[in-house]
Design a protein around this motif. Structure first.
Motif, PDB file in Angstrom:
ATOM      1  N   GLY A  55       0.801  -1.220   0.000  1.00  0.00           N
ATOM      2  CA  GLY A  55       0.000   0.000   0.000  1.00  0.00           C
ATOM      3  C   GLY A  55       0.832   1.267   0.000  1.00  0.00           C
ATOM      4  O   GLY A  55       0.396   2.309  -0.500  1.00  0.00           O
ATOM      5  N   LYS A  66       3.073   0.883  -3.776  1.00  0.00           N
ATOM      6  CA  LYS A  66       2.110   0.901  -4.871  1.00  0.00           C
ATOM      7  C   LYS A  66       2.721   0.395  -6.174  1.00  0.00           C
ATOM      8  O   LYS A  66       3.930   0.209  -6.287  1.00  0.00           O
ATOM      9  CB  LYS A  66       1.526   2.307  -5.069  1.00  0.00           C
ATOM     10  CG  LYS A  66       0.931   2.918  -3.819  1.00  0.00           C
ATOM     11  CD  LYS A  66       0.358   4.305  -4.080  1.00  0.00           C
ATOM     12  CE  LYS A  66      -0.196   4.911  -2.811  1.00  0.00           C
ATOM     13  NZ  LYS A  66      -0.796   6.241  -3.037  1.00  0.00           N
ATOM     14  N   GLN A 115      -0.384   4.898  -8.745  1.00  0.00           N
ATOM     15  CA  GLN A 115       0.239   5.831  -7.816  1.00  0.00           C
ATOM     16  C   GLN A 115      -0.742   6.851  -7.245  1.00  0.00           C
ATOM     17  O   GLN A 115      -0.533   7.391  -6.157  1.00  0.00           O
ATOM     18  CB  GLN A 115       1.402   6.565  -8.505  1.00  0.00           C
ATOM     19  CG  GLN A 115       2.644   5.709  -8.693  1.00  0.00           C
ATOM     20  CD  GLN A 115       3.221   5.218  -7.380  1.00  0.00           C
ATOM     21  OE1 GLN A 115       3.432   5.991  -6.454  1.00  0.00           O
ATOM     22  NE2 GLN A 115       3.471   3.907  -7.276  1.00  0.00           N
ATOM     23  N   TYR A 168      -4.398   3.036  -1.278  1.00  0.00           N
ATOM     24  CA  TYR A 168      -4.654   1.602  -1.145  1.00  0.00           C
ATOM     25  C   TYR A 168      -5.433   1.312   0.140  1.00  0.00           C
ATOM     26  O   TYR A 168      -5.217   1.933   1.170  1.00  0.00           O
ATOM     27  CB  TYR A 168      -3.339   0.830  -1.108  1.00  0.00           C
ATOM     28  CG  TYR A 168      -2.755   0.475  -2.458  1.00  0.00           C
ATOM     29  CD1 TYR A 168      -2.374  -0.835  -2.745  1.00  0.00           C
ATOM     30  CD2 TYR A 168      -2.571   1.437  -3.443  1.00  0.00           C
ATOM     31  CE1 TYR A 168      -1.811  -1.185  -3.967  1.00  0.00           C
ATOM     32  CE2 TYR A 168      -2.017   1.104  -4.678  1.00  0.00           C
ATOM     33  CZ  TYR A 168      -1.645  -0.208  -4.933  1.00  0.00           C
ATOM     34  OH  TYR A 168      -1.094  -0.546  -6.155  1.00  0.00           O
ATOM     35  N   HIS A 207      -2.498  -5.887  -5.688  1.00  0.00           N
ATOM     36  CA  HIS A 207      -2.899  -4.642  -6.346  1.00  0.00           C
ATOM     37  C   HIS A 207      -4.342  -4.705  -6.852  1.00  0.00           C
ATOM     38  O   HIS A 207      -4.760  -3.859  -7.633  1.00  0.00           O
ATOM     39  CB  HIS A 207      -1.934  -4.337  -7.500  1.00  0.00           C
ATOM     40  CG  HIS A 207      -0.510  -4.215  -7.052  1.00  0.00           C
ATOM     41  ND1 HIS A 207      -0.017  -3.094  -6.409  1.00  0.00           N
ATOM     42  CD2 HIS A 207       0.519  -5.093  -7.122  1.00  0.00           C
ATOM     43  CE1 HIS A 207       1.260  -3.275  -6.118  1.00  0.00           C
ATOM     44  NE2 HIS A 207       1.606  -4.478  -6.529  1.00  0.00           N
ATOM     45  N   ARG A 223      -5.895  -3.197  -2.952  1.00  0.00           N
ATOM     46  CA  ARG A 223      -5.936  -1.785  -3.379  1.00  0.00           C
ATOM     47  C   ARG A 223      -7.341  -1.208  -3.276  1.00  0.00           C
ATOM     48  O   ARG A 223      -7.542  -0.102  -2.773  1.00  0.00           O
ATOM     49  CB  ARG A 223      -5.425  -1.671  -4.823  1.00  0.00           C
ATOM     50  CG  ARG A 223      -5.619  -0.301  -5.464  1.00  0.00           C
ATOM     51  CD  ARG A 223      -4.920  -0.235  -6.811  1.00  0.00           C
ATOM     52  NE  ARG A 223      -5.409  -1.230  -7.757  1.00  0.00           N
ATOM     53  CZ  ARG A 223      -6.431  -1.038  -8.595  1.00  0.00           C
ATOM     54  NH1 ARG A 223      -7.093   0.119  -8.595  1.00  0.00           N
ATOM     55  NH2 ARG A 223      -6.804  -1.997  -9.433  1.00  0.00           N
TER      56      ARG A 223
END
Length: 234
Positions: free
Chosen positions: A28, A31, A36, A40, A65, A69
């Protein structure tokens, strides 16, 4: 535990596994370049779907991710793209995409969860992390039991994690325990348990799991759960 909403809140605050806490928070912070501008979630990801679901889909764990995220199961990664597209195709989801927790997606009679709620390094939880997280799945199954009629388990890891959870939640699991296989169907005290290859990129990119194979399992499970599903070719 009085409700799934309360359970989801408690799951999101769990910090029981130090390795997973460190990893999810590190991801997190650092990233991926493409994300970006995202803040997260970087916490355990609770299940997603209605509290009166008659069909449950059990995966493995959130993607670093993806769910880690976005804060929603199978959301924001290619595995989720495959799963929710198939669910939409058979009439179990309101839209074919799942990109963010506030994108308006609704599931029709289906809930999606995982035996491990934190994103693990290399997508590989340890057996100890799996067992530590089991109590959450047991509680979720217990709360869903009044309406639950069918379950789809994605992959052998999920299958191995789910069977002990069903036993702890009060279902009678056959001995010896059923072996995972794509298309497997096991009866558990009024509930039908289905095996399906996981929607990982390894499986979908190689053709081990095709969209048609996934739709077939979801359609059969939806019918077993008493849900209105869309027939093949419609």
């Amino acid at each position: 535990m009085d409700s799934l909403a309360e359970l989801d809140t408690r799951i999101a605050g769990c910090s029981a596994c130090p390795r997973l806490v460190e990893w999810r928070e590190e991801v997190g912070r650092t990233k991926r370049a493409a994300f970006q501008d995202w803040t997260y979630w970087a916490r355990p990801v609770p299940g997603f779907g209605p509290a009166d679901a008659s069909l449950l889909v059990i995966g493995l764990a959130p993607a670093a991710h993806g769910g880690n995220r976005t804060g929603r199961m199978f959301t924001g990664d290619r595995s989720g793209d495959v799963l929710y597209r198939a669910m939409y195709d058979v009439g179990l989801a309101s839209q074919p995409t799942s990109v963010a927790a506030d994108d308006g997606l609704e599931l029709h009679g289906v809930r999606v969860t995982a035996p491990v709620h934190c994103a693990p390094p290399e997508n590989k939880p340890t057996p100890g992390e799996r067992d530590t997280c089991r109590s959450w799945l047991v509680q979720e199954l217990t709360l869903l039991r009044p309406t639950l009629r069918a379950v789809v388990v994605l992959g052998a890891f999920g299958w191995q994690a789910a069977l002990p959870a069903f036993a702890e939640a009060g279902w009678t699991v056959p001995r010896p325990r059923p072996v995972f296989a794509h298309g497997a169907r096991v009866a558990l005290d009024g509930l039908d348990l289905f095996g399906c290859f996981h929607v990982s990129q390894r499986n979908t990119f190689t053709g081990k799991l095709t969209p048609e194979m996934l739709r077939d399992v979801l359609r059969t499970a939806g019918e077993a759960a008493g849900l209105p599903v869309r027939a093949a070719g419609k």
